[in-house]
Design a protein around this motif. Structure first.
Motif, PDB file in Angstrom:
ATOM      1  N   GLY A  83    -119.522 -26.127  -5.470  1.00 57.00           N
ATOM      2  CA  GLY A  83    -119.137 -27.573  -5.906  1.00 57.00           C
ATOM      3  C   GLY A  83    -119.904 -28.425  -6.564  1.00 57.00           C
ATOM      4  O   GLY A  83    -121.037 -28.300  -6.799  1.00 57.00           O
ATOM      5  N   TYR A 124    -117.602 -26.773  -1.289  1.00 54.59           N
ATOM      6  CA  TYR A 124    -117.438 -28.302  -0.936  1.00 54.59           C
ATOM      7  C   TYR A 124    -118.620 -28.966  -1.732  1.00 54.59           C
ATOM      8  O   TYR A 124    -119.375 -28.324  -2.350  1.00 54.59           O
ATOM      9  CB  TYR A 124    -117.230 -28.865   0.579  1.00 54.59           C
ATOM     10  CG  TYR A 124    -116.833 -30.389   0.540  1.00 54.59           C
ATOM     11  CD1 TYR A 124    -115.621 -30.628   0.001  1.00 54.59           C
ATOM     12  CD2 TYR A 124    -117.910 -31.212   1.095  1.00 54.59           C
ATOM     13  CE1 TYR A 124    -115.432 -31.833   0.338  1.00 54.59           C
ATOM     14  CE2 TYR A 124    -117.503 -32.623   1.304  1.00 54.59           C
ATOM     15  CZ  TYR A 124    -116.016 -33.139   0.833  1.00 54.59           C
ATOM     16  OH  TYR A 124    -115.840 -34.440   0.996  1.00 54.59           O
ATOM     17  N   THR A 125    -118.408 -30.154  -1.946  1.00 53.68           N
ATOM     18  CA  THR A 125    -119.613 -31.093  -2.630  1.00 53.68           C
ATOM     19  C   THR A 125    -121.064 -30.563  -1.861  1.00 53.68           C
ATOM     20  O   THR A 125    -121.179 -30.475  -0.753  1.00 53.68           O
ATOM     21  CB  THR A 125    -119.308 -32.645  -2.551  1.00 53.68           C
ATOM     22  OG1 THR A 125    -118.263 -32.771  -3.260  1.00 53.68           O
ATOM     23  CG2 THR A 125    -120.448 -33.176  -3.230  1.00 53.68           C
ATOM     24  N   GLN A 127    -122.184 -27.762  -1.757  1.00 52.90           N
ATOM     25  CA  GLN A 127    -122.282 -26.239  -1.084  1.00 52.90           C
ATOM     26  C   GLN A 127    -121.793 -25.423  -1.980  1.00 52.90           C
ATOM     27  O   GLN A 127    -121.123 -25.555  -3.037  1.00 52.90           O
ATOM     28  CB  GLN A 127    -121.228 -26.336  -0.014  1.00 52.90           C
ATOM     29  CG  GLN A 127    -121.613 -27.350   1.365  1.00 52.90           C
ATOM     30  CD  GLN A 127    -120.137 -27.270   2.329  1.00 52.90           C
ATOM     31  OE1 GLN A 127    -119.363 -26.595   2.111  1.00 52.90           O
ATOM     32  NE2 GLN A 127    -120.407 -28.000   3.476  1.00 52.90           N
ATOM     33  N   THR A 144    -124.025 -24.720  -6.281  1.00 52.21           N
ATOM     34  CA  THR A 144    -123.605 -26.168  -6.129  1.00 52.21           C
ATOM     35  C   THR A 144    -124.731 -26.802  -7.097  1.00 52.21           C
ATOM     36  O   THR A 144    -125.812 -26.455  -7.327  1.00 52.21           O
ATOM     37  CB  THR A 144    -123.629 -26.914  -4.817  1.00 52.21           C
ATOM     38  OG1 THR A 144    -123.332 -28.239  -4.995  1.00 52.21           O
ATOM     39  CG2 THR A 144    -125.102 -26.759  -4.240  1.00 52.21           C
ATOM     40  N   SER A 255    -113.136 -37.209  -8.478  1.00 50.56           N
ATOM     41  CA  SER A 255    -113.627 -35.737  -8.278  1.00 50.56           C
ATOM     42  C   SER A 255    -112.605 -34.823  -8.695  1.00 50.56           C
ATOM     43  O   SER A 255    -111.348 -34.853  -8.648  1.00 50.56           O
ATOM     44  CB  SER A 255    -113.188 -35.769  -6.625  1.00 50.56           C
ATOM     45  OG  SER A 255    -113.343 -34.635  -6.071  1.00 50.56           O
ATOM     46  N   PRO A 257    -111.859 -30.855  -9.022  1.00 52.57           N
ATOM     47  CA  PRO A 257    -112.383 -29.533  -8.453  1.00 52.57           C
ATOM     48  C   PRO A 257    -112.103 -28.485  -9.454  1.00 52.57           C
ATOM     49  O   PRO A 257    -111.264 -28.673 -10.551  1.00 52.57           O
ATOM     50  CB  PRO A 257    -111.103 -29.238  -7.413  1.00 52.57           C
ATOM     51  CG  PRO A 257    -109.941 -30.118  -7.843  1.00 52.57           C
ATOM     52  CD  PRO A 257    -110.319 -31.264  -8.681  1.00 52.57           C
ATOM     53  N   GLY A 266    -116.953 -26.816  -9.458  1.00 52.71           N
ATOM     54  CA  GLY A 266    -116.296 -28.215  -9.466  1.00 52.71           C
ATOM     55  C   GLY A 266    -116.930 -28.930 -10.399  1.00 52.71           C
ATOM     56  O   GLY A 266    -118.366 -29.073 -10.869  1.00 52.71           O
ATOM     57  N   THR A 277    -114.605 -30.101  -5.551  1.00 48.85           N
ATOM     58  CA  THR A 277    -114.772 -28.470  -4.738  1.00 48.85           C
ATOM     59  C   THR A 277    -114.751 -27.556  -5.925  1.00 48.85           C
ATOM     60  O   THR A 277    -113.997 -27.610  -6.798  1.00 48.85           O
ATOM     61  CB  THR A 277    -113.546 -28.619  -3.727  1.00 48.85           C
ATOM     62  OG1 THR A 277    -113.768 -29.656  -3.020  1.00 48.85           O
ATOM     63  CG2 THR A 277    -113.628 -27.346  -2.996  1.00 48.85           C
TER      64      THR A 277
END
Length: 289
Positions: A83, A124-125, A127, A144, A255, A257, A266, A277
């Motif tokens: 992310g 995810y952000t 992660q 990340t 955002s 992805p 991301g 993401t």
């Protein structure tokens, strides 16, 4: 009927012979041996397509690849992308996410059994992405990015490493699978580094107003690109970094992805909502038909 690695002597018309050295059935016509049939290699699992003399089995989610007989295959194993960091919940000034690790297999020998295929999801952000695996090989999820208050402003290690926030270090990549993330600037608009990709390292922020681009991806034998890094963000104004080959673009407020089933990282973000993401991974197996 008989079997062996060489043809039997004194055959009679109508005799059938399995040549175990070539796995081909032959029959005696009374004057010569001719091929009767040959069980071609085939398999099941994933989404099946045929192109330019090859059968492709594409796994966008976990499943089983089952050959009908012994043979050789080529395969691409891509983990989920990391992310992009940033956003008010995770600390401003986010670096781009690193691409999922990518493993390339050529002429890999398989037998008539079920092979478990695991396809990792994007992170995810803040992660990392999840691992993908096939044929005893594991591709590592992308790292990340770093942010102002997360990960010591440094990108996190992964298949490819995440890009750093300002004054941080890029995350390292996994040998043979990806490359490190880029570093950010030291002031001004807090330009951040891009995430690494299979084909190259994440870009460093060249100055305080321009963020680093994501690292380039990898073009597999099917002609498509996979495992590109996400771009880093800038703060307030300036030019965010571009994502590469499935990686999301960096943004100031937004955002972006990574693209699904490419393992792209991301894009990094500065303000809300959060960094993008990572793109989910993919496993593709092919063989000649």
């Amino acid at each position: 009927t008989t079997t062996g690695s060489s043809r039997p002597g004194s055959p009679s018309a109508g005799d059938i012979f399995l040549n175990t050295s070539t796995n081909v059935f032959e029959g005696w016509t009374g004057s010569s041996w001719i091929q009767i049939s040959n069980n071609p290699f085939s398999a099941s699992g994933g989404t099946e397509t045929t192109s330019s003399g090859y059968k492709y089995h594409t796994f966008t989610s976990s499943g089983t690849f089952t050959p009908s007989t012994n043979g050789t295959v080529d395969a691409l194993i891509v983990a989920g992308g990391g992310g992009g960091d940033g956003g008010s919940s995770y600390g401003y000034h986010g670096g781009g996410g690193g691409a999922g690790g990518a493993i390339v297999l050529s002429s890999y020998t398989v037998s008539a059994q079920g092979y478990s295929i695991t396809v990792g999801g994007g992170g995810y952000t803040n992660q990392n992405g999840s691992n993908s695996s096939a044929f005893g090989n594991t591709a590592t999820g992308g790292g990340t990015g770093g942010s102002e208050h997360g990960n010591g402003r440094s990108g996190v290690a992964g298949g490819s490493g995440g890009g750093a926030s300002y004054t941080g270090s890029g995350g390292s990549g996994t040998s043979g699978q990806g490359n490190p993330g880029g570093v950010g600037s030291s002031g001004g608009n807090w330009a951040c580094g891009g995430g690494g990709g299979k084909g190259g390292s994440g870009g460093n922020a060249p100055n305080n107003s321009n963020a680093g681009n994501g690292g380039s991806g990898y073009q597999w034998v099917n002609g498509s690109y996979y495992a590109g890094g996400g771009g880093g963000c800038t703060s307030g104004y300036g030019n965010p970094g571009s994502g590469q080959n499935g990686g999301g673009n960096g943004v100031i407020n937004g955002s972006n992805p990574g693209t699904a089933n490419t393992g792209g990282g991301g894009g990094g973000s500065d303000r809300p909502p959060v960094g993008g993401t990572g793109g989910s991974g993919v496993v593709i197996v092919r063989y000649a038909v």
